[in-house]
Design an enzyme around this catalytic site. Structure first.
Site, PDB file in Angstrom:
ATOM      1  N   SER A  65      30.237  20.474  -0.873  1.00  0.00           N
ATOM      2  CA  SER A  65      31.364  21.024  -0.118  1.00  0.00           C
ATOM      3  C   SER A  65      31.061  22.187   0.799  1.00  0.00           C
ATOM      4  O   SER A  65      31.903  22.550   1.604  1.00  0.00           O
ATOM      5  CB  SER A  65      32.463  21.460  -1.075  1.00  0.00           C
ATOM      6  OG  SER A  65      33.261  20.354  -1.362  1.00  0.00           O
ATOM      7  N   LYS A  68      37.711  30.721   1.049  1.00  0.00           N
ATOM      8  CA  LYS A  68      38.284  29.403   0.747  1.00  0.00           C
ATOM      9  C   LYS A  68      39.383  29.594  -0.297  1.00  0.00           C
ATOM     10  O   LYS A  68      39.247  30.441  -1.199  1.00  0.00           O
ATOM     11  CB  LYS A  68      37.162  28.511   0.190  1.00  0.00           C
ATOM     12  CG  LYS A  68      37.585  27.098  -0.186  1.00  0.00           C
ATOM     13  CD  LYS A  68      36.372  26.320  -0.676  1.00  0.00           C
ATOM     14  CE  LYS A  68      36.692  24.879  -1.045  1.00  0.00           C
ATOM     15  NZ  LYS A  68      35.518  24.137  -1.518  1.00  0.00           N
ATOM     16  N   SER A  77      34.664  19.946   0.944  1.00  0.00           N
ATOM     17  CA  SER A  77      36.008  20.466   0.918  1.00  0.00           C
ATOM     18  C   SER A  77      36.147  21.831   1.594  1.00  0.00           C
ATOM     19  O   SER A  77      37.249  22.219   1.944  1.00  0.00           O
ATOM     20  CB  SER A  77      36.499  20.573  -0.519  1.00  0.00           C
ATOM     21  OG  SER A  77      35.677  21.475  -1.246  1.00  0.00           O
TER      22      SER A  77
HETATM   23  N1  GLN Z   1      33.130  15.607  -1.750  1.00  0.00           N
HETATM   24  C1  GLN Z   1      32.775  15.946  -3.091  1.00  0.00           C
HETATM   25  C2  GLN Z   1      33.937  15.718  -4.007  1.00  0.00           C
HETATM   26  O1  GLN Z   1      34.988  15.396  -3.533  1.00  0.00           O
HETATM   27  C3  GLN Z   1      32.296  17.353  -3.157  1.00  0.00           C
HETATM   28  C4  GLN Z   1      33.359  18.344  -3.358  1.00  0.00           C
HETATM   29  C5  GLN Z   1      32.861  19.716  -3.602  1.00  0.00           C
HETATM   30  O2  GLN Z   1      31.663  19.993  -3.505  1.00  0.00           O
HETATM   31  N2  GLN Z   1      33.773  20.572  -3.981  1.00  0.00           N
HETATM   32  O3  GLN Z   1      33.821  15.830  -5.185  1.00  0.00           O
END
Ligand code: GLN
Length: 506
Positions: free
Chosen positions: A207, A108, A183
């Protein structure tokens, strides 16, 4: 004043997150993908002389090329991967290869890999290259994994659909009209599309687990501090964990055992010994499992996901395990707590991107102040800017106690409750997501709260710092994948992985 009203209203909406309606029914034909293989089978094939690491790299490069439209890869290290694979093949012949020889991995775009681009999918890091390799990635390389490329994500890991990237959205390989989750959406898509065996993502609030559920793969978030964060771009430091997306629990386990453990470069990382998770996956005991009534009664939960979760719960009962319903009084407070705290931490962490030392600098500046302002205004995307502003607001002198301090207190309540629960039960089982993958663009840009709702079931483990895993749990009527999540006590990854593997077979 207007700004205060805006953020105040916004925070109120976050506060009301619990009362959301059901998302639109999904209808789409689903593309079937060829069967994926596992690391064990790859290793067997290598030992039997049926394939080589070089062949595997060619196979994945071909698939990357074939699935370009998914927009999963930001960069493909074709020549370098070919060269590394050759070296690994030599080591295999010589009998000196590491544990991960034959494993092809994507990263990532939030993980530092020396002399390779790193942008957090943001324009503000245009042209930036890592000056060092993060611990987790280094440990994979040391065990002879081949890094094939860097994949897309939501900008600085903020989002649940991979739609917030400066490089455009990634598509779900099961249905390209839909998001792969976020994400680490492109990581899940890359694994599902068979363009790498494993992808390393990050999980701050879901994420890794949520995209795993949307793309029909396994997503593992370990206990906070199990894996070093050295070389992981910071979003919300008291929540951030490195995580794994893979086709199977077995593959996720071996990667975890390689990446986890003490690290001189991260003083917050745990010194607890790291078990050989991949050798501890046998499961032959009776366990005590809890499920939280409120999670299944939540209005936003799709009927089909609810049914599938209940079916697994029933299967566990039938198999002789003790499964009990418990009450979780804090469900409505999860998302507000998570978002207030992560935005606060993000507003501080992202202050380093100022146009001075690296990355994007606006060409239209007249003095130091306009340089900061324009570089940040032009460099960051909408969602990241919104979170920096909200985070700054909740940390401002007049509102600190009302939001930040209060959220810290609620975090403690949630953590205490969850830890106590996991003292009484071996595992908690819950859905990974309230819905299956949604259509790209279906969440109005003006209303980010709809997207926040996707994290309803994943943030509890994050707020509590506990390990959790999402494994596939069938498909809905439209053929879209559904995930089921297991949470366990701190550092109980070995038990959790064995149980998750068992649960997948029920
Ligand atoms: N969707 C969550 C956020 O936007 C989780 C993101 C993540 O785990 N990096 O904060």
């Amino acid at each position: 004043m207007r700004a205060v009203l805006y953020v105040g209203g916004f925070l109120y909406r976050i506060h009301r997150l619990s009362a959301f309606g059901r998302m639109r029914k999904l209808q789409q034909t689903v593309h079937t993908l060829e069967q994926h293989t596992s690391f064990e089978r790859i290793r067997e094939a290598i030992s039997a002389g049926k394939t080589t690491c070089a062949d595997l790299v060619e196979h994945y490069l071909e698939n990357i090329d074939k699935t370009k439209d998914l927009n999963a890869y930001l960069e493909v290290y074709a020549d370098e991967a070919r060269e590394t694979a050759k070296q690994v093949d030599k080591k295999i012949v010589a009998g000196t290869a590491g544990k991960l020889a034959g494993m092809v991995v994507s990263l990532k775009d939030v993980l530092c890999h020396k002399d390779h681009g790193l942008q957090g999918a943001s324009k503000i890091l245009d042209g930036f290259e890592s000056q060092f390799t993060g611990t987790a990635v280094q440990r994979l390389i040391d065990e002879d994994a081949v890094i094939i490329g860097r994949v897309n994500c939501d900008e600085f890991a903020m989002g649940s659909g991979n739609e917030n990237s400066a490089f455009g959205p990634t598509r779900n390989p099961i249905d390209p009209e839909r998001v792969p989750g976020g994400s680490s959406g492109a990581s899940a898509a890359a694994v599902k599309a068979d363009t790498c065996l494993v992808s390393i993502g990050s999980d701050t609030g879901g994420s890794v687990r949520q995209p795993a559920a949307f793309c029909d793969v396994v997503g593992l978030k370990p206990t906070y501090s199990r894996i070093s964060r050295y070389g992981l771009t910071a979003y919300a430091s008291s929540f951030d964990t490195v995580g794994v997306l893979a086709n199977s629990v077995e593959d996720a386990s071996i990667v975890l055992e390689v990446m986890a453990g003490q690290d001189d470069y991260d003083s917050t990382v745990s010194r607890k010994p790291v078990p050989e998770y991949s050798k501890l996956l046998g499961f032959d005991k009776k366990v005590k499992v809890a499920y939280m009534k409120e999670t299944l009664e939540s209005e936003g939960l799709s009927d089909e996901i609810k049914e599938k979760t209940l079916a697994k719960i029933e299967a566990l009962r039938k198999a002789g395990h003790t499964v009990e319903e418990v009450s979780f009084p804090w469900l409505d407070y999860l998302l507000p707590t998570y978002y207030i705290l992560t935005m606060a931490e993000a507003s501080s962490n992202l202050s380093r991107f100022d146009g001075v030392r690296y990355g994007y600098r606006s060409p239209n500046t007249t003095d130091l102040e306009s340089m900061y302002k324009k570089s940040r205004s032009e460099g960051f995307g909408e969602e990241v800017k919104r979170r920096i502003m909200l985070g700054t607001f909740v940390l401002s002198a007049s509102y600190y106690d009302a939001y930040y301090t209060k959220a810290q207190k609620v975090r403690r309540l949630i953590k205490d409750y969850t830890e106590k629960l996991l003292g009484e039960y071996d595992f908690v089982v819950l859905p990974t997501t309230p819905t299956t993958a949604f259509k790209i663009g279906s969440h109005a840009k003006s209303d980010p709260v709809t997207t926040f709702l996707e994290d309803l079931y994943t943030v509890q483990a994050s707020v509590s710092g506990l390990p959790a895993i999402s494994v596939p749990n069938g498909h809905d009527q439209n053929g879209l994948p559904v995930g089921i999540q297991v949470m366990a006590g701190a550092f109980k990854e070995a038990d959790m992985l064995a149980f998750a593997k068992y649960l997948s077979t029920l």
